[in-house]
Design a protein around this motif. Structure first.
Motif, PDB file in Angstrom:
ATOM      1  N   LEU A  32       0.834  -1.207   0.000  1.00  0.00           N
ATOM      2  CA  LEU A  32       0.000   0.000   0.000  1.00  0.00           C
ATOM      3  C   LEU A  32       0.867   1.254   0.000  1.00  0.00           C
ATOM      4  O   LEU A  32       0.629   2.194  -0.770  1.00  0.00           O
ATOM      5  N   TYR A  33       1.894   1.271   0.878  1.00  0.00           N
ATOM      6  CA  TYR A  33       2.760   2.439   0.971  1.00  0.00           C
ATOM      7  C   TYR A  33       3.479   2.694  -0.354  1.00  0.00           C
ATOM      8  O   TYR A  33       3.567   3.834  -0.822  1.00  0.00           O
ATOM      9  N   ASP A  34       4.012   1.624  -0.940  1.00  0.00           N
ATOM     10  CA  ASP A  34       4.764   1.769  -2.192  1.00  0.00           C
ATOM     11  C   ASP A  34       3.886   2.306  -3.314  1.00  0.00           C
ATOM     12  O   ASP A  34       4.340   3.066  -4.170  1.00  0.00           O
ATOM     13  N   ARG A  35       2.611   1.959  -3.272  1.00  0.00           N
ATOM     14  CA  ARG A  35       1.698   2.362  -4.343  1.00  0.00           C
ATOM     15  C   ARG A  35       1.274   3.819  -4.218  1.00  0.00           C
ATOM     16  O   ARG A  35       1.235   4.561  -5.198  1.00  0.00           O
ATOM     17  N   TYR A  36       0.965   4.236  -2.989  1.00  0.00           N
ATOM     18  CA  TYR A  36       0.331   5.544  -2.833  1.00  0.00           C
ATOM     19  C   TYR A  36       1.221   6.667  -2.305  1.00  0.00           C
ATOM     20  O   TYR A  36       1.031   7.831  -2.676  1.00  0.00           O
ATOM     21  N   LEU A  37       2.152   6.356  -1.412  1.00  0.00           N
ATOM     22  CA  LEU A  37       2.914   7.434  -0.797  1.00  0.00           C
ATOM     23  C   LEU A  37       3.728   8.266  -1.788  1.00  0.00           C
ATOM     24  O   LEU A  37       3.741   9.504  -1.689  1.00  0.00           O
ATOM     25  N   PRO A  38       4.418   7.664  -2.770  1.00  0.00           N
ATOM     26  CA  PRO A  38       5.136   8.512  -3.736  1.00  0.00           C
ATOM     27  C   PRO A  38       4.234   9.476  -4.468  1.00  0.00           C
ATOM     28  O   PRO A  38       4.602  10.623  -4.726  1.00  0.00           O
ATOM     29  N   LEU A  39       3.013   9.045  -4.770  1.00  0.00           N
ATOM     30  CA  LEU A  39       2.057   9.912  -5.457  1.00  0.00           C
ATOM     31  C   LEU A  39       1.595  11.052  -4.549  1.00  0.00           C
ATOM     32  O   LEU A  39       1.445  12.195  -4.986  1.00  0.00           O
ATOM     33  N   LEU A  40       1.396  10.734  -3.266  1.00  0.00           N
ATOM     34  CA  LEU A  40       0.945  11.762  -2.320  1.00  0.00           C
ATOM     35  C   LEU A  40       2.008  12.841  -2.153  1.00  0.00           C
ATOM     36  O   LEU A  40       1.712  14.035  -2.163  1.00  0.00           O
ATOM     37  N   TYR A  41       3.253  12.439  -1.999  1.00  0.00           N
ATOM     38  CA  TYR A  41       4.319  13.418  -1.793  1.00  0.00           C
ATOM     39  C   TYR A  41       4.610  14.192  -3.065  1.00  0.00           C
ATOM     40  O   TYR A  41       4.941  15.376  -3.004  1.00  0.00           O
ATOM     41  N   LYS A  42       4.468  13.544  -4.180  1.00  0.00           N
ATOM     42  CA  LYS A  42       4.651  14.247  -5.451  1.00  0.00           C
ATOM     43  C   LYS A  42       3.582  15.318  -5.581  1.00  0.00           C
ATOM     44  O   LYS A  42       3.838  16.455  -6.001  1.00  0.00           O
ATOM     45  N   GLY A  43       2.345  14.978  -5.200  1.00  0.00           N
ATOM     46  CA  GLY A  43       1.253  15.948  -5.255  1.00  0.00           C
ATOM     47  C   GLY A  43       1.472  17.097  -4.299  1.00  0.00           C
ATOM     48  O   GLY A  43       1.154  18.251  -4.615  1.00  0.00           O
ATOM     49  N   ALA A  44       2.072  16.808  -3.123  1.00  0.00           N
ATOM     50  CA  ALA A  44       2.332  17.870  -2.140  1.00  0.00           C
ATOM     51  C   ALA A  44       3.336  18.874  -2.671  1.00  0.00           C
ATOM     52  O   ALA A  44       3.281  20.050  -2.367  1.00  0.00           O
ATOM     53  N   ARG A  45       4.281  18.406  -3.493  1.00  0.00           N
ATOM     54  CA  ARG A  45       5.312  19.307  -4.034  1.00  0.00           C
ATOM     55  C   ARG A  45       4.750  20.209  -5.121  1.00  0.00           C
ATOM     56  O   ARG A  45       5.249  21.300  -5.351  1.00  0.00           O
ATOM     57  N   THR A  46       3.716  19.735  -5.793  1.00  0.00           N
ATOM     58  CA  THR A  46       3.147  20.538  -6.871  1.00  0.00           C
ATOM     59  C   THR A  46       1.992  21.390  -6.356  1.00  0.00           C
ATOM     60  O   THR A  46       1.729  22.445  -6.853  1.00  0.00           O
TER      61      THR A  46
END
Length: 353
Positions: free
Chosen positions: A339-353
């Motif tokens: 679950l973490y591998d699937r969603y966390l990179p997307l969440l943090y990428k979204g936070a940067r943008t």
């Protein structure tokens, strides 16, 4: 006239070089002798150590020697009680501002008239003072660590690196060498207004008894900091604080204690207390551990009695007990990595943008 403007008018580098004369200061502290020969010290052992979280009263010192003797007194009191690891609070350089002859009056005038310096003015002052204060700060804690033969997390100081300004912590080993630095990773609104910059790496250092991280104050508000520390092998996380607000239990509670319970590490929280101009600093120094290995099963090894007075908080760090807990710790093993591998990179990428 603003403090930075007055310094410039007086010839800033000449004035600051005289006030914060690091060569003269170094000669003075070196001739004071080896105090540890007269103290009941304890050699570090791998299974248990004694740590001290210092709650330091903010006083504007008139000379660099006054500053040294205040820090020396706090160190010596901790060592007399058996401390092998000593942690100082965030912004421990602030008492050195008092060396500037007119600064206390200026701060009082600003407070009385409610004319706060702008962020730009304060950033300029901190940028100008930073290199001079840093030399005194590093000499102070390097000397104390070496003479008392202890490990010192020396709190933090606001100092420039190139054209940027950071809140940065330093760690000294028992021979006085700086073995690690940590830039603050999350800023307070006040620090953002001052134009401070953030770090982008969590430092974890190896001591003879454990690996240690030392993020700064606001960094403990976010679970990611302790998660990264634990992933990098830290068993002790030191969080120096200087909270510029009236004491509130629930605000204070949001930081180190819950992070310790999540990451299953020891937490050491030194605190700066007192007033500087219109800023009031409050907080309780403490030493925390996972609930399961604390005497009262409350996650607290020891804690200051007050939130506004100088205190030395001592506690035993039982590394053997922590390592035994980790062997069968369900909280550490309860993960859903997919679950973490699937969603966390997307969440943090979204936070940067």
């Amino acid at each position: 006239m603003k403090i930075a403007e007055r310094l410039k008018a007086a010839g800033i580098h000449m004035v600051l070089g005289r006030l914060y004369n690091s060569k003269r200061y170094e000669a003075y502290v070196k001739q004071l002798g080896d105090w540890e020969d007269h103290l009941p010290g304890k050699k570090a052992v791998f299974k248990k150590i004694t740590a001290a979280a210092l709650q330091v009263q903010l006083k504007l010192h008139k000379t660099t020697r006054e500053y040294f003797h205040h820090m020396q007194y706090l160190t010596e009191e901790a060592v007399k009680k058996g401390a092998q690891l000593i942690a100082f609070p965030e912004n421990i350089h602030l008492p050195l501002i008092g060396v500037i002859p007119f600064v206390e009056k200026q701060l009082s005038t600003e407070q009385a008239s409610s004319n706060k310096s702008t962020g730009k003015d304060m950033r300029e002052l901190l940028y100008l003072l930073g290199p001079y204060l840093e030399k005194i700060y590093r000499l102070t804690f390097s000397t104390l660590a070496k003479k008392y033969k202890v490990y010192i997390m020396a709190g933090s100081i606001i100092t420039p690196v190139g054209d940027k300004l950071y809140n940065m912590a330093y760690f000294f080993d028992s021979v006085g060498q700086c073995i690690g630095k940590q830039k603050k990773l999350h800023l307070t609104p006040l620090e953002e207004a001052l134009g401070l910059d953030v770090g982008d790496e969590l430092t974890v250092i190896s001591l003879p008894f454990a690996r240690v991280a030392f993020p700064i104050c606001m960094d403990a508000t976010y679970y990611e900091t302790f998660y990264l520390a634990r992933q990098k092998g830290a068993e002790i996380v030191i969080v120096p604080i200087a909270n510029p607000e009236e004491y509130d239990f629930f605000k204070a509670f949001r930081g180190t204690w819950p992070r310790v319970q999540e990451a299953r590490v020891f937490g050491i929280k030194p605190a700066l207390v007192g007033r500087l101009g219109n800023l009031l600093f409050t907080g309780k120094a403490a030493i925390f551990a996972p609930i399961e290995i604390t005497p009262q099963r409350d996650g607290i090894i020891s804690e200051a009695q007050t939130y506004n007075q100088e205190e030395t908080v001592l506690g035993e760090i039982d590394l053997a007990a922590l390592r035994a807990l980790h062997q069968d710790d369900l909280l550490l093993s309860d993960k859903n990595q997919e679950l973490y591998d699937r969603y966390l990179p997307l969440l943090y990428k979204g936070a940067r943008t």
